[in-house]
Design a protein around this motif. Sequence first.
Motif, mmCIF file in Angstrom:
data_model
loop_
_atom_site.group_PDB
_atom_site.id
_atom_site.type_symbol
_atom_site.label_atom_id
_atom_site.label_comp_id
_atom_site.label_asym_id
_atom_site.label_seq_id
_atom_site.Cartn_x
_atom_site.Cartn_y
_atom_site.Cartn_z
ATOM 1 N N ALA A 1 0.831 -1.154 0.044
ATOM 2 C CA ALA A 1 0.101 -0.129 -0.159
ATOM 3 C C ALA A 1 0.856 1.340 -0.087
ATOM 4 O O ALA A 1 2.097 1.102 0.487
ATOM 5 C CB ALA A 1 -0.909 -0.174 1.143
ATOM 6 N N HIS A 2 0.241 2.377 -0.595
ATOM 7 C CA HIS A 2 1.145 3.500 -0.329
ATOM 8 C C HIS A 2 0.071 5.000 -0.132
ATOM 9 O O HIS A 2 -1.223 4.484 -0.525
ATOM 10 C CB HIS A 2 1.885 4.089 -1.646
ATOM 11 N N PRO A 3 0.311 5.849 0.697
ATOM 12 C CA PRO A 3 -0.456 6.897 1.184
ATOM 13 C C PRO A 3 -0.787 7.865 0.273
ATOM 14 O O PRO A 3 -1.555 8.829 0.738
ATOM 15 C CB PRO A 3 0.033 7.266 2.451
ATOM 16 N N GLY B 1 -5.005 9.104 4.530
ATOM 17 C CA GLY B 1 -3.781 8.446 3.978
ATOM 18 C C GLY B 1 -3.601 6.995 4.481
ATOM 19 O O GLY B 1 -2.728 6.058 4.017
ATOM 20 N N ALA B 2 -4.153 6.703 5.666
ATOM 21 C CA ALA B 2 -4.000 5.287 6.365
ATOM 22 C C ALA B 2 -4.873 4.350 5.575
ATOM 23 O O ALA B 2 -4.650 3.344 5.832
ATOM 24 C CB ALA B 2 -4.152 5.528 7.790
ATOM 25 N N LEU B 3 -5.886 4.721 4.918
ATOM 26 C CA LEU B 3 -6.871 3.724 4.343
ATOM 27 C C LEU B 3 -6.350 2.615 3.504
ATOM 28 O O LEU B 3 -6.641 1.726 3.496
ATOM 29 C CB LEU B 3 -8.012 4.460 3.964
ATOM 30 N N PRO B 4 -5.266 3.160 2.562
ATOM 31 C CA PRO B 4 -4.872 1.870 1.736
ATOM 32 C C PRO B 4 -4.350 0.849 2.548
ATOM 33 O O PRO B 4 -4.263 -0.109 2.083
ATOM 34 C CB PRO B 4 -3.770 2.773 0.866
ATOM 35 N N PRO C 1 -4.058 5.845 -3.361
ATOM 36 C CA PRO C 1 -5.142 6.744 -3.460
ATOM 37 C C PRO C 1 -5.498 6.807 -5.286
ATOM 38 O O PRO C 1 -4.508 6.499 -5.886
ATOM 39 C CB PRO C 1 -4.602 7.957 -3.244
ATOM 40 N N ALA C 2 -6.655 6.887 -5.509
ATOM 41 C CA ALA C 2 -7.140 6.745 -6.863
ATOM 42 C C ALA C 2 -6.930 8.229 -7.673
ATOM 43 O O ALA C 2 -7.087 8.480 -8.928
ATOM 44 C CB ALA C 2 -8.716 6.705 -7.050
ATOM 45 N N GLY C 3 -6.773 9.398 -7.173
ATOM 46 C CA GLY C 3 -7.105 10.582 -7.541
ATOM 47 C C GLY C 3 -5.628 11.663 -7.652
ATOM 48 O O GLY C 3 -4.780 11.066 -7.131
ATOM 49 N N LEU C 4 -5.458 11.993 -8.648
ATOM 50 C CA LEU C 4 -4.383 13.191 -8.914
ATOM 51 C C LEU C 4 -3.151 12.613 -8.906
ATOM 52 O O LEU C 4 -2.203 12.740 -8.057
ATOM 53 C CB LEU C 4 -4.589 14.328 -8.027
ATOM 54 N N TRP C 5 -2.792 11.628 -9.924
ATOM 55 C CA TRP C 5 -1.550 10.871 -10.062
ATOM 56 C C TRP C 5 -1.389 10.078 -8.628
ATOM 57 O O TRP C 5 0.015 9.862 -8.157
ATOM 58 C CB TRP C 5 -0.501 11.810 -10.174
ATOM 59 N N GLU C 6 -2.431 9.459 -8.109
ATOM 60 C CA GLU C 6 -2.209 8.731 -6.939
ATOM 61 C C GLU C 6 -2.007 9.363 -5.682
ATOM 62 O O GLU C 6 -1.211 8.758 -4.947
ATOM 63 C CB GLU C 6 -1.419 7.423 -7.252
ATOM 64 N N THR C 7 -2.058 10.565 -5.697
ATOM 65 C CA THR C 7 -1.671 11.508 -4.623
ATOM 66 C C THR C 7 -2.543 11.592 -3.343
ATOM 67 O O THR C 7 -2.428 11.914 -2.307
ATOM 68 C CB THR C 7 -1.202 12.978 -4.963
ATOM 69 N N ARG C 8 -4.022 11.222 -3.711
ATOM 70 C CA ARG C 8 -4.931 11.582 -2.844
ATOM 71 C C ARG C 8 -6.314 10.956 -3.402
ATOM 72 O O ARG C 8 -6.382 10.492 -4.511
ATOM 73 C CB ARG C 8 -5.479 13.233 -2.725
ATOM 74 N N GLY C 9 -7.180 10.926 -2.489
ATOM 75 C CA GLY C 9 -8.336 10.267 -2.891
ATOM 76 C C GLY C 9 -8.929 8.944 -2.374
ATOM 77 O O GLY C 9 -8.136 8.328 -1.531
ATOM 78 N N ASP D 1 -6.730 0.247 -6.482
ATOM 79 C CA ASP D 1 -5.710 -0.549 -6.849
ATOM 80 C C ASP D 1 -4.374 0.487 -7.619
ATOM 81 O O ASP D 1 -4.989 1.169 -8.597
ATOM 82 C CB ASP D 1 -5.837 -1.808 -7.998
ATOM 83 N N ALA D 2 -3.233 0.636 -7.004
ATOM 84 C CA ALA D 2 -2.191 1.367 -7.376
ATOM 85 C C ALA D 2 -1.359 0.610 -8.454
ATOM 86 O O ALA D 2 -1.440 -0.699 -8.638
ATOM 87 C CB ALA D 2 -1.539 1.785 -6.432
ATOM 88 N N ARG D 3 -0.433 1.505 -9.162
ATOM 89 C CA ARG D 3 0.137 0.896 -10.317
ATOM 90 C C ARG D 3 1.816 0.654 -9.715
ATOM 91 O O ARG D 3 2.517 1.567 -9.082
ATOM 92 C CB ARG D 3 0.425 1.674 -11.437
#
Length: 301
Positions: A201-203, A239-242, A260-268, A272-274
């Motif tokens: 995971a990442h926050p 940020g802890a949710l992932p 996170p799903a939004g804005l280049w995986e910075t928030r939201g 699933d991340a890449r």
Amino acid sequence: MTEWTADHIPDQHGRTAVVTGANSGLGLVTAAELARRGAYVVLAVRNTAAGEEAARRIGGDTEVRELDLASLASVRAFAERLAADHPVIDLLVNNAGVVLLGPRRTTADGFELHLGTNLLGQFALTGLLLGPLAAAPAARVVSLSSITHKTAHLDFDDLMFERGYRPATAYGRSKLATTVFGVELDRRLRAAGSPVVSVLAHPGLTRTNLTPRAWEHRGRLGRLIASAGLLATQPVERGALPQLRAATEPGVRGGRFFGPAGLWETRGRVTDARLSEEAADPAVGARLWAVAEKLTGVSCL
């Protein structure tokens, strides 16, 4: 699809969870949510006084144990005592990490501080706890990545940054190494037929105490930079949710990566991340694994 929140965490009664760096930031939120759902949570912290204060804030069924990931002796002592007292461990959240933007520093064992703490300490800890983890019916290890891993590169000829040290680059490299470890751990657990699952995971960009501490050495300018950076971050509870989803979602498959799903995986919202191409490369994973085993003296699968 319904947005995943902490309210989706299933009942955790009967599970023993170990969260490193649990006295503040992402680790504190993670430990608190696990305890709120009934888990027995071991707060593995460098500063036990801060850990005891965190335990009081969390409530629930917790205990505090000293762990300094920048010292392999501390890691070994912690793992030995923990395994003796808790022969079955259901969850290990490798949350603790360090980012320092000042001059190059080293761990107690002489490793560059970022790589020594964020990879090697966690590698050794995970390896030493695989026995109690494998004794659980459906244990998992959560490795905490970062979006900085996507632009980082592992230089195996100078992993410790003994030449041309650049702190931000060293941090990114250490988080790439952590990510590679989480992915390679999944490969090896599968190959061994282990019941343990490795998840990542990442926050994104999250408001924790790591950023202010990273800029402490720069005085007033550093404080201004850190304050400006806070404006671009999301709250630590989000940020802890992932990592909470990685730790608790029923039936999660090994190797899954949340962020996170939004804005280049910075928030939201959590999705699933890449992985970067280098993080997903089995050859890189095998090479880093061999290096980590050699440097730590821990045979991890």
